[in-house]
Design an enzyme around this catalytic site. Structure first.
Site, PDB file in Angstrom:
ATOM      1  CG  ASP A 217      83.351 -41.659 -58.083  1.00 31.59           C
ATOM      2  OD1 ASP A 217      82.393 -42.017 -57.524  1.00 31.59           O
ATOM      3  OD2 ASP A 217      83.337 -40.590 -58.533  1.00 31.59           O
ATOM      4  CG  HIS A 218      80.113 -46.112 -59.728  1.00 30.95           C
ATOM      5  ND1 HIS A 218      79.194 -46.280 -58.654  1.00 30.95           N
ATOM      6  CD2 HIS A 218      80.757 -47.225 -59.985  1.00 30.95           C
ATOM      7  CE1 HIS A 218      79.316 -47.791 -58.316  1.00 30.95           C
ATOM      8  NE2 HIS A 218      80.373 -48.205 -58.904  1.00 30.95           N
TER       9      HIS A 218
ATOM     10  CG  PHE B  39      77.570 -37.736 -55.980  1.00 26.50           C
ATOM     11  CD1 PHE B  39      78.535 -36.672 -56.463  1.00 26.50           C
ATOM     12  CD2 PHE B  39      76.071 -37.881 -56.437  1.00 26.50           C
ATOM     13  CE1 PHE B  39      77.657 -35.713 -57.393  1.00 26.50           C
ATOM     14  CE2 PHE B  39      75.680 -36.792 -57.268  1.00 26.50           C
ATOM     15  CZ  PHE B  39      76.484 -35.838 -57.615  1.00 26.50           C
ATOM     16  CG  HIS B  40      78.442 -44.178 -56.171  1.00 26.99           C
ATOM     17  ND1 HIS B  40      77.751 -44.455 -57.156  1.00 26.99           N
ATOM     18  CD2 HIS B  40      77.407 -43.444 -55.476  1.00 26.99           C
ATOM     19  CE1 HIS B  40      76.441 -44.265 -57.036  1.00 26.99           C
ATOM     20  NE2 HIS B  40      76.472 -43.707 -55.912  1.00 26.99           N
ATOM     21  N   PRO B  41      82.679 -42.452 -54.101  1.00 29.20           N
ATOM     22  CG  PRO B  41      83.606 -40.682 -52.777  1.00 29.20           C
ATOM     23  CD  PRO B  41      82.420 -40.932 -53.607  1.00 29.20           C
TER      24      PRO B  41
END
Length: 545
Positions: free
Chosen positions: A295-296, A469-471
């Site tokens: 994730d980020h 919100f980048h899983p």
């Protein structure tokens, strides 16, 4: 309720990937396609008003509302992990930023993971074909695709100051981060059309449903997949008070995202055998499902604004009514903005080969009080670390499909990741200190002027880090034993089952993931249908050594 119980294809998840797949596969009207979504139809008006996202994404009726397990390197905090539980998936509740990632991200997939068909030149034609860019087409941008993409145009002096300051700080400037120059500060693109959100449901699923061969089931919970030997034959789901068994003649395609897809695989006996056995699930296939979670990590710096602008007061009741009426009648104004209309891809130091930090800039400050957002006379800058070294995992909490899975992202487990976020704080402060912000910049709110030493900054980062919100990465594609699917998304060792969503990424893309996920799904549709891939486009890009 659909009449037949057999389809050519069953797609689990009506998010960015699932909607894209339904549209492309459904172009062959001889094929019957079922799309299953756990959440409701996307009828909530706040989904479609761009600025409404800041209420919509916290709505428990539209959001899985996941929480991570306590993160040991974030002072044992649990991090909110929103995921769309609605038609359109996270593309219906995200901030609409359209970013493709750096060309070298895709070339690295080819060079480091043996995914030779995933170079940038192979992905670019699908990005172009997938969008209608408001400024028209060129070698990088398309003008006839289903997804509406609009560059930021909301007028506010703070955007102008941010762009000028980026140049003054030597961080670069780009006219189009999705074009020739993928580095520097810029006005960002958004998935909007005519002042409305253009989610994957709007762009892809609605046209697909009109053809008549695509069926959508909402509020339907898939419990497990069914198999005949090693061939996936369908699934069992709860629809209202009924348990249904649905069958796929050709393929079942999982598009639930980096959390839900591995969960469903493990519930169905596909995953680490020892973990499945502990939950009383008979292993069908021992695969590293749920591993490689990425994730980020993101921090948010905020600064007072010496000038008050209308956006700072839009949360007052009469202003809300006025802004809402303007949007209803004109599709313009503050409500038509996704707020994060400027940003950038920059380098935190001189040793990285290409940008490793991302900005999202908004001309308003904010804090959440309970479930309500309270605005500040300020401006805010999200800073994302783009290529983390830390890896986490998704695990089952139990064999009950309604129990949320356990997710350990292990944010900042690798000291490298913490150091890059420290550099992110430094770069942001350098940018805001530039002359372009003179007369506009007030006091630093977060982290605050008292946070100066390296230890103070590190402590603040551990306390402030959130997700952007980048899983991704939990059903990694590739060729080795550490992969779950091959480069055409087929689950290894099985037939009739693919995973198509952000979970297949071997390494996270250096930008927002919505656009790459739709590109991946468009390519997957051609693989599935036996269609040739689009011809490569060897477009050059600016690159600084």
């Amino acid at each position: 309720m659909p009449k037949p119980d057999r389809y050519d294809y069953i797609i689990v998840g009506a998010g960015s990937a699932g909607c894209t797949l339904a549209n492309k596969l459904g172009a062959d009207t001889s094929k019957s396609i079922l799309v299953i979504e756990a959440g409701p139809m996307d009828r909530d008006l706040l989904i479609h008003i761009p600025a409404g996202v800041y209420r919509a994404w916290r709505d428990p009726k539209l959001n899985w509302n996941y929480l991570t397990e306590p993160e040991s390197n974030l002072l044992d905090r649990q991090v909110d992990m929103p995921r769309g539980k609605v038609v359109g998936g996270s593309s219906s509740i995200n901030s609409m930023v359209y970013m493709r990632g750096h060309p070298l991200d895709y070339d690295a997939w080819a060079d480091h993971f043996g995914l030779t068909d995933w170079r940038y030149e192979n992905c670019l034609p699908y990005f172009r074909a997938g969008e209608t860019y408001a400024k028209g087409s060129n070698s990088y941008r398309g003008d006839s695709g289903p997804l509406g993409v609009h560059p930021g145009d909301f007028d506010n002096p703070l955007y102008d100051a941010f762009l000028e300051a980026g140049e003054q700080a030597g961080q670069g400037r780009s006219d189009d981060l999705n074009g020739f120059n993928p580095e520097g500060v810029a006005r960002l693109d958004a998935t909007k059309r005519h002042g409305r959100r253009c989610s994957a449901a709007v762009a892809h699923l609605r046209p697909a449903l009109k053809r008549g061969n695509v069926t959508l089931m909402t509020r339907t919970m898939v419990k497990r997949l069914t198999f005949d030997g090693t061939r996936a034959t369908g699934l069992i789901c709860d629809f209202g008070s009924k348990e249904l068994r649905l069958e796929a003649e050709q393929e079942v395609i999982l598009s639930g995202g980096a959390i839900n897809s591995p969960q469903l695989l493990m519930l169905s006996g596909i995953g680490p055998a020892d973990h499945l056995n502990r939950h009383g699930i008979t292993p069908l296939l021992n695969l590293p499902v749920g591993q490689n979670l990425q994730d980020h990590a993101s921090i948010i710096l905020q600064f007072e604004s010496l000038h008050s602008y209308p956006i700072h007061r839009v949360d007052r009741i009469w202003n809300k009514a006025r802004v809402g009426a303007q949007w209803v009648f004109t599709r313009r104004g503050i409500a038509a903005s996704n707020i994060w209309e400027a940003g950038g891809l920059i380098r935190g130091n001189d040793t990285v080969p290409y940008p490793n930090l991302q900005y999202h800039f908004g001309p308003v400050g904010f804090e959440y009080v309970g479930d309500k957002i309270q605005l500040r006379q300020a401006f805010a800058i999200h800073v994302d670390q783009l290529r983390p070294r830390s890896r986490g995992e998704i695990r089952l909490a139990s064999a009950n499909p309604t129990d949320k899975p356990l997710m350990h992202f292990n944010y900042l487990q690798d000291p490298f990741d913490l150091q890059e976020l420290v550099e992110g704080v430094q770069k942001t402060r350098e940018l805001v200190a530039q002359p372009a912000f003179d007369g506009l910049r007030g006091a630093e709110i977060d982290p605050g002027p008292e946070v100066q030493t390296a230890k103070d900054v590190e402590n603040w980062i551990r306390n402030a880090t959130v997700t952007d919100f980048h899983p991704c990465g939990t059903c990694r594609m590739g060729h080795g034993d550490d992969c779950v699917v091959d480069d055409h998304f087929r689950v290894k060792g099985l037939q009739g089952l693919r995973v198509v969503d952000a979970s297949v990424m071997p390494r996270v893309i250096s930008a927002n993931l919505n656009a790459p996920t739709q590109m991946i799904a468009a390519r997957a549709a051609d693989y599935i249908a036996g269609q040739p891939q689009l011809d490569p486009i060897k477009a050059p890009f600016a690159f600084q050594n």
